[in-house]
Design an enzyme around this catalytic site. Sequence first.
Site, mmCIF file in Angstrom:
data_model
loop_
_atom_site.group_PDB
_atom_site.id
_atom_site.type_symbol
_atom_site.label_atom_id
_atom_site.label_comp_id
_atom_site.label_asym_id
_atom_site.label_seq_id
_atom_site.Cartn_x
_atom_site.Cartn_y
_atom_site.Cartn_z
ATOM 1 N N HIS A 1 -3.786 -4.804 0.724
ATOM 2 C CA HIS A 1 -3.310 -5.120 2.072
ATOM 3 C C HIS A 1 -3.465 -6.613 2.358
ATOM 4 O O HIS A 1 -4.469 -7.042 2.934
ATOM 5 C CB HIS A 1 -4.119 -4.341 3.113
ATOM 6 C CG HIS A 1 -3.729 -2.910 3.267
ATOM 7 N ND1 HIS A 1 -2.649 -2.514 4.023
ATOM 8 C CD2 HIS A 1 -4.280 -1.783 2.766
ATOM 9 C CE1 HIS A 1 -2.558 -1.186 3.996
ATOM 10 N NE2 HIS A 1 -3.527 -0.720 3.231
ATOM 11 N N CYS B 1 0.833 -1.208 0.000
ATOM 12 C CA CYS B 1 0.000 0.000 0.000
ATOM 13 C C CYS B 1 0.870 1.263 0.000
ATOM 14 O O CYS B 1 1.517 1.551 -0.993
ATOM 15 C CB CYS B 1 -1.004 -0.022 1.161
ATOM 16 S SG CYS B 1 -2.327 1.209 0.963
ATOM 17 N N GLU C 1 -2.051 -8.185 4.612
ATOM 18 C CA GLU C 1 -1.964 -8.350 6.074
ATOM 19 C C GLU C 1 -3.263 -8.020 6.793
ATOM 20 O O GLU C 1 -3.425 -8.353 7.979
ATOM 21 C CB GLU C 1 -0.818 -7.490 6.627
ATOM 22 C CG GLU C 1 -1.119 -6.015 6.833
ATOM 23 C CD GLU C 1 -1.127 -5.153 5.577
ATOM 24 O OE1 GLU C 1 -1.085 -3.922 5.712
ATOM 25 O OE2 GLU C 1 -1.165 -5.723 4.461
#
Length: 256
Positions: free
Chosen positions: A203, A115, A205
Amino acid sequence: MKPPLRIAVLECDTPLDQTRHKYGGYGGVFKALLEAGAIALNDPRLSSLPHHGLELTNFDVVNAEQYPSLDDIDAILLTGSRQNAFDNHPWIVKLVEFTRKVLEEQERVRVIGVCFGHQIVGRALGMKVDRSYAGWEISVTPMELTDRGMEIFKVDGKTMSLHQMHRDIILEYPDDVEKLGSSPRCFVQGMYKKNKVIAVQGHPEFNQDIVTELLNSRHHVGVFDDIMFKDGMDRVGKNHDGVVVSQAFLRFLLDD
């Protein structure tokens, strides 16, 4: 690259309260992601070692402006941030210059960007980062993969989904990277250069809890209106390919 993989996580922001309480910081969020990727990858080079063959250290590049010694690491991972990658705050300029140094002067240390981190990598490679004319891209969102993207992420279909939380984009791909994918609101969703860099706009994560907290917070302060908030919440629990991307990160580090 021979394990254990020594990864310096350059923390470019601090999570919101609920996420910080659970993970401690974005370094903890990425630790969970990479460990899940290592388990799913089941590569004996990692599974035979303690801690899944991962040695992560966290560096606060915002407030403390801490950076690792490149002699002590194998890779840097640049996290997301609420800040704008095109701004010229001293810590952002320093981060861009450090990333450029690694990309241009280091044959051994590899770079992962996510990002904001993906955008910093683009800026370090000479690309312009700016607001997207299409506005925010949020929550679980499909992207269309290139043929190379399908190879790197090892997926059968032409699409892959990730959580998104951005309104800034790299406007075009650098000349010397391979294009991995795009979405209607972001042409540069992923880029790759063997043994040098892998970066994604999404993202991997993030999970449902993390993004729900972000959606609620940004709706509360008026960043997201009711329509955008509802749209994000309608998609926040959908399946996403974060662990697939984590495995790709690890393969990128393990490749000779």
